[in-house]
Design a protein around this motif. Structure first.
Motif, mmCIF file in Angstrom:
data_model
loop_
_atom_site.group_PDB
_atom_site.id
_atom_site.type_symbol
_atom_site.label_atom_id
_atom_site.label_comp_id
_atom_site.label_asym_id
_atom_site.label_seq_id
_atom_site.Cartn_x
_atom_site.Cartn_y
_atom_site.Cartn_z
ATOM 1 N N PRO A 143 -45.494 61.738 -62.718
ATOM 2 C CA PRO A 143 -45.503 62.917 -63.589
ATOM 3 C C PRO A 143 -46.534 63.662 -64.159
ATOM 4 C CG PRO A 143 -44.821 60.922 -64.748
ATOM 5 C CD PRO A 143 -45.296 60.645 -63.247
ATOM 6 N N TRP A 144 -47.737 62.847 -63.591
ATOM 7 C CA TRP A 144 -49.113 63.426 -64.221
ATOM 8 C C TRP A 144 -49.775 64.461 -63.098
ATOM 9 C CZ3 TRP A 144 -47.769 58.211 -64.086
ATOM 10 C CH2 TRP A 144 -47.192 57.664 -65.047
ATOM 11 N N SER A 204 -49.909 50.237 -74.886
ATOM 12 C CA SER A 204 -48.633 50.006 -74.504
ATOM 13 C C SER A 204 -48.220 48.590 -74.079
ATOM 14 C CB SER A 204 -48.378 51.156 -73.002
ATOM 15 O OG SER A 204 -47.099 50.844 -72.812
ATOM 16 N N ASN A 215 -39.080 56.854 -64.503
ATOM 17 C CA ASN A 215 -38.300 57.039 -65.735
ATOM 18 C C ASN A 215 -39.330 56.899 -66.877
ATOM 19 O OD1 ASN A 215 -37.778 54.216 -66.801
ATOM 20 N ND2 ASN A 215 -36.648 54.361 -65.195
ATOM 21 N N GLU A 216 -39.176 57.250 -67.978
ATOM 22 C CA GLU A 216 -39.832 57.391 -69.175
ATOM 23 C C GLU A 216 -40.459 56.074 -69.572
ATOM 24 O OE1 GLU A 216 -41.262 59.936 -70.758
ATOM 25 O OE2 GLU A 216 -40.055 61.086 -69.312
ATOM 26 N N TYR A 219 -41.358 53.261 -67.758
ATOM 27 C CA TYR A 219 -42.270 52.743 -66.735
ATOM 28 C C TYR A 219 -43.317 54.029 -66.857
ATOM 29 C CZ TYR A 219 -39.201 49.429 -65.219
ATOM 30 O OH TYR A 219 -38.284 48.345 -65.315
ATOM 31 N N PHE A 220 -43.082 55.006 -67.181
ATOM 32 C CA PHE A 220 -44.285 56.223 -67.627
ATOM 33 C C PHE A 220 -44.904 55.696 -68.967
ATOM 34 C CE2 PHE A 220 -41.249 59.888 -65.755
ATOM 35 C CZ PHE A 220 -41.498 59.322 -64.339
ATOM 36 N N GLY A 221 -44.138 55.491 -69.621
ATOM 37 C CA GLY A 221 -44.875 54.982 -70.914
ATOM 38 C C GLY A 221 -45.794 53.611 -70.804
#
Length: 159
Positions: A59-60, A96, A141-142, A144-146
């Motif tokens: 996503p980056w 995180s 998904n969010e 693993y993105f986090g």
């Protein structure tokens, strides 16, 4: 003479000393250190560990890229990690919690290179935790993105 022998044996059991600038410090539930209760890594030490290239959409970035770096599991093995969680801190102190089970189940890396070029701080380096998103689509998904921290400076292994 005996003192030198003991000093030599103690060093042989620990982690090598970094020769260049330290880019990663690991503390907490670890058994291998090269400083007071910490394991410090320079780039050369990280480059010597088992490596992998992950080609993935993230996503980056706007397109698929090649991320290369040491396997996170190899880094944890090098320090004798004994915990169940890595608290991963960025240079700006963002943190995180990443389950150690993630890096044991999936070939997660600490990317040091993006498309063959060393990652600078401006490009999310010096280290960027990357999951194999394309290889395991369920990871995209969010959650693993986090966990995908960039500009990593230190890790605390928590029991």
């Amino acid at each position: 003479m005996v003192i030198c022998l003991f000093a030599s044996l103690a060093h042989a059991d620990g982690l090598a000393e970094p020769k260049g600038p330290v880019i990663l410090t690991i503390s907490g539930a670890i058994t291998q250190t090269n400083g007071p209760n910490v394991a410090r890594f320079d780039r050369e030490m990280l480059e010597a560990l088992e490596r992998r290239i992950i080609t993935a959409n993230t996503p980056w970035f706007d397109a698929k890229h090649d991320f290369e770096g040491p396997l996170a599991a190899a880094v944890l093995d090098a320090v004798g990690a004994q915990g169940s969680t890595m608290r991963v801190f960025a240079l700006n102190d963002y943190a995180s919690d990443v389950p150690v089970a993630d890096v044991r189940e999936f070939p997660v890396i600490f990317a040091t290179h993006l498309d063959g070029e060393m990652m600078s701080v401006r490009e999310k380096g010096p280290l960027f935790l990357i999951y194999p998103f394309d290889e395991f689509p369920a990871l995209f998904n969010e959650v693993y993105f986090g966990r995908s921290v960039w500009q990593i400076a230190r890790i605390e292994v928590i029991e």
